[in-house]
Scaffold this motif. Structure first.
Motif, PDB file in Angstrom:
ATOM      1  N   MET A 119      -1.793   9.294   2.880  1.00  0.00           N
ATOM      2  CA  MET A 119      -0.616   9.944   2.204  1.00  0.00           C
ATOM      3  C   MET A 119      -1.253  10.853   1.102  1.00  0.00           C
ATOM      4  SD  MET A 119       1.910   6.753   1.587  1.00  0.00           S
ATOM      5  CE  MET A 119       3.269   7.709   0.836  1.00  0.00           C
ATOM      6  N   ALA A 156      -7.301  10.364  -3.488  1.00  0.00           N
ATOM      7  CA  ALA A 156      -7.662   9.297  -2.838  1.00  0.00           C
ATOM      8  C   ALA A 156      -8.423   8.215  -3.763  1.00  0.00           C
ATOM      9  CB  ALA A 156      -8.261   9.275  -1.404  1.00  0.00           C
ATOM     10  N   SER A 191       0.839  -0.991   0.070  1.00  0.00           N
ATOM     11  CA  SER A 191      -0.064   0.097   0.129  1.00  0.00           C
ATOM     12  C   SER A 191       0.927   1.127  -0.068  1.00  0.00           C
ATOM     13  CB  SER A 191      -0.842   0.071   1.099  1.00  0.00           C
ATOM     14  OG  SER A 191      -1.670  -1.255   1.121  1.00  0.00           O
ATOM     15  N   GLY A 237       0.538   4.673  -2.144  1.00  0.00           N
ATOM     16  CA  GLY A 237       0.486   5.969  -1.811  1.00  0.00           C
ATOM     17  C   GLY A 237       1.392   6.723  -2.044  1.00  0.00           C
ATOM     18  N   SER A 278      -7.374   6.958   8.041  1.00  0.00           N
ATOM     19  CA  SER A 278      -6.218   7.994   7.983  1.00  0.00           C
ATOM     20  C   SER A 278      -6.125   8.690   9.384  1.00  0.00           C
ATOM     21  CB  SER A 278      -6.611   8.929   6.720  1.00  0.00           C
ATOM     22  OG  SER A 278      -7.718   9.867   7.047  1.00  0.00           O
ATOM     23  N   ALA A 335      -2.204   4.076   2.286  1.00  0.00           N
ATOM     24  CA  ALA A 335      -2.279   4.788   0.832  1.00  0.00           C
ATOM     25  C   ALA A 335      -3.226   6.075   0.875  1.00  0.00           C
ATOM     26  CB  ALA A 335      -2.753   4.033  -0.273  1.00  0.00           C
TER      27      ALA A 335
END
Length: 331
Positions: free
Chosen positions: A264, A190, A161, A165, A285, A261
């Protein structure tokens, strides 16, 4: 007695005419039979008992682990409402997220909306591409071509992942910033990252769904004069629809639970998203970025555990939907 004599005569004749001379059946008497050995469990029986025991032990361990995880997350997640007296309705509907300021500032609505928005958009974008790739692999290309594409899909699944990201951070975010302005972080970035991540999952399961359609259905459609595309559209896809929906739900579950991911590229700003290119935050997140900055047992920590409890509930919901769709498909 006559029948016994006849039976003995048949047995004696069979022994006399036996094709394996070294097997001396006629020399075996009652005392030569080991009754104890015949009645005791054999080595294979002991192996079967061990196999069953290990299987049941593994199943029991899995059940204990699942119950422990659910119980642990449940206890800590409910502490926000039981110990800290945060209103559940306020938690689900408020957009004010700053647990360090008190229980009136614990609102997860912005993260909930963003999580669902990113998940739905990623599934909407990825599903047509996944179905198209699956149709090409099962209906048009050769076995070698399908094998090559399957290898590519498996390669995409195996990429970590953090790599996705990092690619999103260095390629997608600057591109969005250049085209649309702003910071480049947000739901759009995203969504594009998750699109690539969930595409292999949906495509692989869709391939299995299309392969599961009986060949007789296609042959019957061709026999009635339908073209290849008409057969795909009217027969193959309709029969495989429940399994394809299951594939999409699995992809959504993967997107909903993705953390690194998304963290980020989304911006990590706990704000109700105004548009697709404004920084925001998802449940995952926020968990990954803030859990290490809180003290166990405090309101900020309990609030994060409540987010984890929401994620767990959503995972159970996705599993329930998969089973529900699977049952309807089997009917």
């Amino acid at each position: 007695m006559k029948k016994k004599d006849e039976l003995k005569q048949v047995v004696d004749q069979a022994i006399a005419e036996q094709q394996v001379p070294h097997v001396k059946i006629n020399q075996i008497g009652p005392n030569d039979v080991n009754i104890k050995k015949l009645t005791q469990p054999s080595k294979e029986t002991h192996q079967e008992y061990w196999g069953k025991g290990l299987t049941y032990a593994a199943i029991g361990l899995i059940i204990v682990l699942v119950i422990s995880i659910i119980g642990f997350i449940g206890v800590h997640g409910l502490s926000t409402f039981v110990s800290d007296h945060v209103n559940v309705f306020h938690f689900l509907t408020s957009t004010d997220w700053d647990p360090s300021e008190g229980k009136n500032h614990v609102g997860a609505a912005a993260m909930i909306v963003t999580s669902f928005a990113v998940t739905l958009l990623a599934a909407i974008v990825a599903t047509p591409f996944a179905i198209a790739a699956a149709l090409f692999m099962t209906e048009y290309t050769s076995k070698k071509g399908a094998s090559f594409l399957q290898s590519v899909i498996e390669l995409l699944v195996g990429i970590p992942s953090v790599v996705y990201g990092f690619l999103g951070l260095t390629i997608i975010v600057p591109t969005i910033r250049k085209i649309f302005g702003g910071t480049g972080f947000g739901i759009l970035a995203a969504t594009l990252v998750l699109f690539v991540m969930v595409l292999p999952t949906i495509a692989s399961l869709t391939v299995d769904a299309l392969k599961a359609v009986p060949k007789q259905f296609r042959q019957a459609s061709f026999a009635l004069g339908a073209t290849k595309w008409q057969t795909i559209h009217k027969v193959t896809l309709k029969v495989a629809t429940p399994r394809i929906l299951t594939a999409v739900i699995f992809g959504m579950a993967r997107a909903f639970g993705e953390a690194l991911a998304v963290q980020m590229v989304i911006g990590n700003a706990v704000l109700m998203p105004a548009n697709l290119i404004s920084p925001s935050a998802t449940l995952t997140s926020q968990l990954t970025s803030q859990m290490g900055n809180t003290v166990m047992g405090t309101l900020p920590n309990n609030a994060l555990w409540s987010l984890a409890l929401l994620l767990l509930i959503m995972s159970l919901v996705f599993n329930f939907l998969v089973r529900l769709v699977g049952r309807k498909g089997s009917k």
